[in-house]
Design a protein around this motif. Sequence first.
Motif, PDB file in Angstrom:
ATOM      1  N   ARG A 243      32.244  85.896   8.105  1.00  8.37           N
ATOM      2  CA  ARG A 243      33.156  85.686   9.227  1.00  8.37           C
ATOM      3  C   ARG A 243      32.776  84.370   9.891  1.00  8.37           C
ATOM      4  NH1 ARG A 243      32.545  91.459   9.891  1.00  8.37           N
ATOM      5  NH2 ARG A 243      34.573  92.483   9.800  1.00  8.37           N
ATOM      6  N   ILE A 244      33.803  83.632  10.314  1.00 11.84           N
ATOM      7  CA  ILE A 244      33.569  82.356  10.992  1.00 11.84           C
ATOM      8  C   ILE A 244      34.188  82.426  12.373  1.00 11.84           C
ATOM      9  CG2 ILE A 244      34.015  79.876  10.962  1.00 11.84           C
ATOM     10  CD1 ILE A 244      34.054  80.116   7.880  1.00 11.84           C
ATOM     11  N   TYR A 245      33.340  82.264  13.380  1.00 13.00           N
ATOM     12  CA  TYR A 245      33.782  82.320  14.772  1.00 13.00           C
ATOM     13  C   TYR A 245      33.857  80.902  15.324  1.00 13.00           C
ATOM     14  CZ  TYR A 245      32.189  87.176  14.334  1.00 13.00           C
ATOM     15  OH  TYR A 245      31.992  88.481  13.917  1.00 13.00           O
ATOM     16  N   LYS A 246      34.892  80.634  16.109  1.00 10.64           N
ATOM     17  CA  LYS A 246      34.960  79.393  16.883  1.00 10.64           C
ATOM     18  C   LYS A 246      35.092  79.787  18.346  1.00 10.64           C
ATOM     19  CE  LYS A 246      37.467  76.883  13.230  1.00 10.64           C
ATOM     20  NZ  LYS A 246      38.459  77.834  12.670  1.00 10.64           N
ATOM     21  N   LEU A 247      34.245  79.214  19.187  1.00  9.00           N
ATOM     22  CA  LEU A 247      34.235  79.538  20.607  1.00  9.00           C
ATOM     23  C   LEU A 247      34.984  78.460  21.380  1.00  9.00           C
ATOM     24  CD1 LEU A 247      30.499  80.683  20.902  1.00  9.00           C
ATOM     25  CD2 LEU A 247      32.511  82.038  20.297  1.00  9.00           C
ATOM     26  N   TYR A 248      36.029  78.866  22.091  1.00  2.63           N
ATOM     27  CA  TYR A 248      36.837  77.919  22.865  1.00  2.63           C
ATOM     28  C   TYR A 248      36.183  77.687  24.235  1.00  2.63           C
ATOM     29  CZ  TYR A 248      40.736  78.939  19.612  1.00  2.63           C
ATOM     30  OH  TYR A 248      41.542  79.085  18.502  1.00  2.63           O
ATOM     31  N   PRO A 249      36.314  76.526  24.845  1.00  2.00           N
ATOM     32  CA  PRO A 249      36.974  75.327  24.323  1.00  2.00           C
ATOM     33  C   PRO A 249      36.028  74.388  23.565  1.00  2.00           C
ATOM     34  CG  PRO A 249      36.424  74.965  26.607  1.00  2.00           C
ATOM     35  CD  PRO A 249      35.930  76.349  26.272  1.00  2.00           C
ATOM     36  N   SER A 250      34.749  74.729  23.487  1.00  2.00           N
ATOM     37  CA  SER A 250      33.791  73.819  22.853  1.00  2.00           C
ATOM     38  C   SER A 250      34.001  73.721  21.351  1.00  2.00           C
ATOM     39  CB  SER A 250      32.367  74.291  23.134  1.00  2.00           C
ATOM     40  OG  SER A 250      32.096  75.517  22.454  1.00  2.00           O
ATOM     41  N   MET A 251      34.610  74.779  20.750  1.00  5.57           N
ATOM     42  CA  MET A 251      34.803  74.906  19.305  1.00  5.57           C
ATOM     43  C   MET A 251      33.474  74.945  18.551  1.00  5.57           C
ATOM     44  SD  MET A 251      37.943  75.347  19.397  1.00  5.57           S
ATOM     45  CE  MET A 251      38.549  75.426  17.710  1.00  5.57           C
ATOM     46  N   LYS A 252      32.447  75.422  19.228  1.00  3.50           N
ATOM     47  CA  LYS A 252      31.189  75.691  18.533  1.00  3.50           C
ATOM     48  C   LYS A 252      31.432  76.743  17.468  1.00  3.50           C
ATOM     49  CE  LYS A 252      26.492  77.436  19.342  1.00  3.50           C
ATOM     50  NZ  LYS A 252      25.547  77.942  20.368  1.00  3.50           N
ATOM     51  N   ILE A 253      30.909  76.507  16.276  1.00  4.70           N
ATOM     52  CA  ILE A 253      31.153  77.389  15.131  1.00  4.70           C
ATOM     53  C   ILE A 253      29.932  78.273  14.890  1.00  4.70           C
ATOM     54  CG2 ILE A 253      31.450  77.436  12.614  1.00  4.70           C
ATOM     55  CD1 ILE A 253      33.153  74.868  12.962  1.00  4.70           C
ATOM     56  N   GLU A 254      30.208  79.558  14.660  1.00  2.53           N
ATOM     57  CA  GLU A 254      29.153  80.487  14.259  1.00  2.53           C
ATOM     58  C   GLU A 254      29.554  81.098  12.928  1.00  2.53           C
ATOM     59  OE1 GLU A 254      26.934  83.032  17.182  1.00  2.53           O
ATOM     60  OE2 GLU A 254      27.877  84.653  16.029  1.00  2.53           O
ATOM     61  N   TYR A 255      28.759  80.854  11.913  1.00  4.22           N
ATOM     62  CA  TYR A 255      29.007  81.360  10.562  1.00  4.22           C
ATOM     63  C   TYR A 255      28.111  82.573  10.360  1.00  4.22           C
ATOM     64  CZ  TYR A 255      29.575  81.160   5.432  1.00  4.22           C
ATOM     65  OH  TYR A 255      29.852  81.434   4.127  1.00  4.22           O
TER      66      TYR A 255
END
Length: 310
Positions: A100-112
């Motif tokens: 699963r790939i998460y993107k956190l708004y608004p920074s768009m930091k990605i968590e794989y």
Amino acid sequence: MKKLFSIFLMGLFAFANAQESKETANRFFYELTFKPKKDSAKIDKVITILDITDKNRSIYQDYTIIAQDSILKVEIEAMQKAGMMKDLSKSIKKPKISARIYKLYPSMKIEYVDKIANGFTPANIGYDENLKFNWKIQNEKQKIGEYNTQKATTDFGGKQWTAWFSSDLPFQDGPYKFYGLPGLIVKIEDAGKNYSWVLQGNKKIKDYTEYSYLENLMQAKGGKVNILSREKFEKTFNDFKKDPFASVRPMMTQEMMSKSIPGMDGTLGDMMKKQEKQYKDFYNTNDNPIEPDYEKLSVGNLEKVRREKD
């Protein structure tokens, strides 16, 4: 983690139903066409989903298991009523993508995030990433399905990518790790057409949960994610692929291995051999990574290359 469920079904009845989430989400369905093997023209297809929630995040994953929720619910409720286990691994269509790939708004930091086996239970491991895509927006436009789109290009992971985005969809997001265009990515593929995502449709999800019925029932979400460096993640995951039961084997006596499993054919040892083969077969089906830069590098050089790119 490859969601190969027979190993987890052993503890199925020990868990209660998870609480329903209060999130809502816009779900976007992408058909992914890809070449699993580097030296083969064979292509494969799978439906993946990008869920953009009302809680400032998006989640990208394989849709295969979630799509079987209604079937699994009937099967599991029948098992519960009968009070007997049943091996569902033969009736469940297996996913092709585990992460699963998460993107956190608004920074768009990605968590794989992916799963590995920790004993007989799944454990979440992952890494964080702050990607910045250098998009070059072109004047070229075209209609893809019902969407009016515009062309953009970028380099990522050792490949050249062409994307088509639509400003009619006000989300600066896309499948996999891709984001950062003034509209949702409708189509994106690399120059060699090894990987190609095309948006097929979308719908609104109420009472959203990112997990399938089976995962919620088993609470198989794995709890807290152990965030590692990208270097450590790659090493840990590669070690797991080579020997999925390395953490289990030292704990197993010959007596335990010879025990039969109620409702399942064979002994615990037989089940472990079968499961190990499933894991290895799964991983061996794909040797054509999305990001070949990381495939080419030795583990010891990952941090060095990252620093040079930064």
